[in-house]
Design a protein around this motif. Sequence first.
Motif, PDB file in Angstrom:
ATOM      1  N   PHE A  94       0.848  -1.175  -0.077  1.00 14.70           N
ATOM      2  CA  PHE A  94      -0.089   0.052   0.057  1.00 14.70           C
ATOM      3  C   PHE A  94       0.989   1.354  -0.110  1.00 14.70           C
ATOM      4  O   PHE A  94       2.058   1.275   0.311  1.00 14.70           O
ATOM      5  N   PHE A  95      -0.010   2.351  -0.465  1.00 19.21           N
ATOM      6  CA  PHE A  95       0.678   3.560  -0.350  1.00 19.21           C
ATOM      7  C   PHE A  95      -0.311   4.630  -0.072  1.00 19.21           C
ATOM      8  O   PHE A  95      -1.601   4.312  -0.534  1.00 19.21           O
ATOM      9  N   SER A  96      -0.058   5.506   1.047  1.00 21.93           N
ATOM     10  CA  SER A  96      -1.153   6.420   1.465  1.00 21.93           C
ATOM     11  C   SER A  96      -0.470   7.680   1.647  1.00 21.93           C
ATOM     12  O   SER A  96       0.665   7.789   2.239  1.00 21.93           O
ATOM     13  N   MET A  97      -1.252   8.969   1.446  1.00 24.26           N
ATOM     14  CA  MET A  97      -0.628   9.977   1.795  1.00 24.26           C
ATOM     15  C   MET A  97      -1.261  11.233   2.571  1.00 24.26           C
ATOM     16  O   MET A  97      -0.779  11.888   3.104  1.00 24.26           O
ATOM     17  N   SER A  98      -2.799  11.318   2.500  1.00 21.76           N
ATOM     18  CA  SER A  98      -3.518  12.254   2.960  1.00 21.76           C
ATOM     19  C   SER A  98      -3.346  12.005   4.628  1.00 21.76           C
ATOM     20  O   SER A  98      -3.148  11.090   4.986  1.00 21.76           O
ATOM     21  N   LYS A 157      -5.954  11.362   6.348  1.00 19.06           N
ATOM     22  CA  LYS A 157      -6.713  10.530   6.733  1.00 19.06           C
ATOM     23  C   LYS A 157      -6.205   9.055   6.634  1.00 19.06           C
ATOM     24  O   LYS A 157      -6.911   7.982   7.243  1.00 19.06           O
ATOM     25  N   GLN A 158      -5.276   8.841   5.880  1.00 20.80           N
ATOM     26  CA  GLN A 158      -4.687   7.625   5.744  1.00 20.80           C
ATOM     27  C   GLN A 158      -5.571   6.436   5.193  1.00 20.80           C
ATOM     28  O   GLN A 158      -5.658   5.513   6.162  1.00 20.80           O
ATOM     29  N   ARG A 159      -6.413   6.852   4.228  1.00 21.14           N
ATOM     30  CA  ARG A 159      -7.422   5.907   4.031  1.00 21.14           C
ATOM     31  C   ARG A 159      -6.845   4.645   3.379  1.00 21.14           C
ATOM     32  O   ARG A 159      -7.381   3.412   3.707  1.00 21.14           O
ATOM     33  N   SER A 160      -5.959   4.719   2.656  1.00 21.27           N
ATOM     34  CA  SER A 160      -5.431   3.397   1.832  1.00 21.27           C
ATOM     35  C   SER A 160      -4.767   2.496   3.075  1.00 21.27           C
ATOM     36  O   SER A 160      -4.846   1.303   2.939  1.00 21.27           O
ATOM     37  N   ARG A 161      -3.989   3.162   3.863  1.00 22.13           N
ATOM     38  CA  ARG A 161      -3.376   2.480   4.899  1.00 22.13           C
ATOM     39  C   ARG A 161      -4.643   1.594   5.575  1.00 22.13           C
ATOM     40  O   ARG A 161      -4.350   0.582   5.978  1.00 22.13           O
ATOM     41  N   ALA A 202      -5.328  12.145 -10.121  1.00 20.02           N
ATOM     42  CA  ALA A 202      -5.799  12.450 -11.523  1.00 20.02           C
ATOM     43  C   ALA A 202      -6.399  11.308 -12.150  1.00 20.02           C
ATOM     44  O   ALA A 202      -6.325  11.264 -13.437  1.00 20.02           O
ATOM     45  N   GLY A 203      -7.451  10.652 -11.686  1.00 21.09           N
ATOM     46  CA  GLY A 203      -8.358   9.574 -11.940  1.00 21.09           C
ATOM     47  C   GLY A 203      -7.491   8.189 -12.252  1.00 21.09           C
ATOM     48  O   GLY A 203      -8.340   7.305 -12.756  1.00 21.09           O
ATOM     49  N   LYS A 204      -6.320   8.125 -11.865  1.00 19.05           N
ATOM     50  CA  LYS A 204      -5.793   6.983 -12.441  1.00 19.05           C
ATOM     51  C   LYS A 204      -4.629   6.518 -11.097  1.00 19.05           C
ATOM     52  O   LYS A 204      -4.673   7.230 -10.073  1.00 19.05           O
ATOM     53  N   SER A 236     -10.886   6.979  -3.286  1.00 14.89           N
ATOM     54  CA  SER A 236     -10.945   8.015  -4.200  1.00 14.89           C
ATOM     55  C   SER A 236     -11.917   8.914  -3.377  1.00 14.89           C
ATOM     56  O   SER A 236     -12.672   8.516  -2.603  1.00 14.89           O
ATOM     57  N   MET A 237     -12.167  10.355  -3.929  1.00 18.44           N
ATOM     58  CA  MET A 237     -13.373  11.054  -3.575  1.00 18.44           C
ATOM     59  C   MET A 237     -14.522  10.965  -4.492  1.00 18.44           C
ATOM     60  O   MET A 237     -15.544  11.251  -4.469  1.00 18.44           O
ATOM     61  N   GLY A 238     -14.033   9.587  -5.353  1.00 16.04           N
ATOM     62  CA  GLY A 238     -15.422   9.525  -6.351  1.00 16.04           C
ATOM     63  C   GLY A 238     -15.012   9.643  -7.882  1.00 16.04           C
ATOM     64  O   GLY A 238     -15.937   9.169  -8.859  1.00 16.04           O
ATOM     65  N   GLU A 239     -13.907  10.360  -8.382  1.00 15.76           N
ATOM     66  CA  GLU A 239     -13.572  10.269  -9.595  1.00 15.76           C
ATOM     67  C   GLU A 239     -12.170   9.635  -9.921  1.00 15.76           C
ATOM     68  O   GLU A 239     -11.179   9.946  -9.539  1.00 15.76           O
ATOM     69  N   ASN A 240     -12.746   8.331 -10.236  1.00 15.19           N
ATOM     70  CA  ASN A 240     -11.778   7.101 -10.382  1.00 15.19           C
ATOM     71  C   ASN A 240     -11.913   6.305 -11.864  1.00 15.19           C
ATOM     72  O   ASN A 240     -11.348   5.238 -11.730  1.00 15.19           O
TER      73      ASN A 240
HETATM   74  C1  LIG Z   1      -2.396  14.576  -5.935  1.00 12.21           C
HETATM   75  C2  LIG Z   1      -3.619  14.014  -5.730  1.00 12.21           C
HETATM   76  C3  LIG Z   1      -4.580  13.769  -6.822  1.00 12.21           C
HETATM   77  C4  LIG Z   1      -5.750  13.225  -6.588  1.00 12.21           C
HETATM   78  N1  LIG Z   1      -6.877  13.061  -7.504  1.00 12.21           N
HETATM   79  C5  LIG Z   1      -8.201  12.693  -7.271  1.00 12.21           C
HETATM   80  C6  LIG Z   1      -8.866  11.998  -8.506  1.00 12.21           C
HETATM   81  O1  LIG Z   1      -8.571  12.415  -9.534  1.00 12.21           O
HETATM   82  N2  LIG Z   1     -10.201  11.709  -8.137  1.00 12.21           N
HETATM   83  C7  LIG Z   1     -10.748  11.563  -6.763  1.00 12.21           C
HETATM   84  O2  LIG Z   1     -11.821  10.957  -6.864  1.00 12.21           O
HETATM   85  N3  LIG Z   1      -9.905  11.764  -5.774  1.00 12.21           N
HETATM   86  C8  LIG Z   1      -8.421  12.536  -5.975  1.00 12.21           C
HETATM   87  N4  LIG Z   1      -7.772  12.743  -4.927  1.00 12.21           N
HETATM   88  C9  LIG Z   1      -8.160  12.524  -3.590  1.00 12.21           C
HETATM   89  C10 LIG Z   1      -7.601  11.120  -2.923  1.00 12.21           C
HETATM   90  O3  LIG Z   1      -7.535  10.223  -4.111  1.00 12.21           O
HETATM   91  C11 LIG Z   1      -8.554  10.605  -1.837  1.00 12.21           C
HETATM   92  O4  LIG Z   1      -8.599  11.702  -0.826  1.00 12.21           O
HETATM   93  C12 LIG Z   1      -8.140   9.292  -1.276  1.00 12.21           C
HETATM   94  O5  LIG Z   1      -8.974   8.802  -0.688  1.00 12.21           O
HETATM   95  C13 LIG Z   1      -6.906   9.558  -0.229  1.00 12.21           C
HETATM   96  O6  LIG Z   1      -6.349   8.385   0.125  1.00 12.21           O
HETATM   97  P1  LIG Z   1      -5.136   8.362   1.330  1.00 12.21           P
HETATM   98  O7  LIG Z   1      -5.688   8.792   2.419  1.00 12.21           O
HETATM   99  O8  LIG Z   1      -4.619   6.899   1.060  1.00 12.21           O
HETATM  100  O9  LIG Z   1      -4.131   9.351   0.770  1.00 12.21           O
HETATM  101  C14 LIG Z   1      -6.268  13.124  -5.247  1.00 12.21           C
HETATM  102  C15 LIG Z   1      -5.589  13.582  -4.090  1.00 12.21           C
HETATM  103  C16 LIG Z   1      -4.251  13.855  -4.401  1.00 12.21           C
HETATM  104  C17 LIG Z   1      -3.370  14.332  -3.430  1.00 12.21           C
END
Ligand SMILES: Cc1cc2nc3c(=O)[nH]c(=O)nc-3n(C[C@H](O)[C@H](O)[C@H](O)COP(=O)(O)O)c2cc1C
Length: 144
Positions: A6-10, A12-16, A79-81, A106-110
């Motif tokens: 896994f990789f996670s950045m926000s 909220k650490q959702r992916s983690r 960025a959708g991917k 994601s937030m829904g755009e996937n």
């Molecule tokens: C650089 C960047 C690009 C993102 N692009 C999208 C996107 O294209 N569509 C979407 O739904 N969310 C997008 N997001 C939101 C993340 O996918 C979403 O918050 C995700 O749940 C974060 O997971 P994490 O907590 O594991 O990092 C983006 C976030 C970042 C930082």
Amino acid sequence: MKAIIFFSMSKKQRSRNIAMQIEGDHFEIVNQDKAIKFAVFQMFYYGYKTVVKKEVKFQSPNIDFDKYNEIVLVSPVWAGKANIFMVQYLAKNRFMNKEVTIIGSSMGENKNYFKSFDNLIDESNRVVEHISYIKGSKAFDRKV
Ligand SMILES: Cc1cc2nc3c(=O)[nH]c(=O)nc-3n(C[C@H](O)[C@H](O)[C@H](O)COP(=O)(O)O)c2cc1C
């Protein structure tokens, strides 16, 4: 045996969190690139890097792939991917003949997320499941 990569950045650490709910051995791709605090700046900086495929710095977990027959990849959609860290990790760490589950947070755009893994995973592997989480909740789970 199952390896969950896994990789996670926000914040909220959702992916983690998603990864940790799955039973198996957990391996993190660790960001050694720029640490950016604010979500909007993260979005611009890493969104750009994902789109133009810029090199990022990260630490690869050390995985003995021979031990595992199942691989689960969990990461945020950017960025959708597939995000640039997962993309570069998979380019540098090839595994073969596994059953692979791909999970996106994601937030829904996937819409291009699952397809963007097509050339990243060796053809000897079999992708068995696509799972999508939106805002932290499971949105769908489909057999491939
Ligand atoms: C650089 C960047 C690009 C993102 N692009 C999208 C996107 O294209 N569509 C979407 O739904 N969310 C997008 N997001 C939101 C993340 O996918 C979403 O918050 C995700 O749940 C974060 O997971 P994490 O907590 O594991 O990092 C983006 C976030 C970042 C930082």
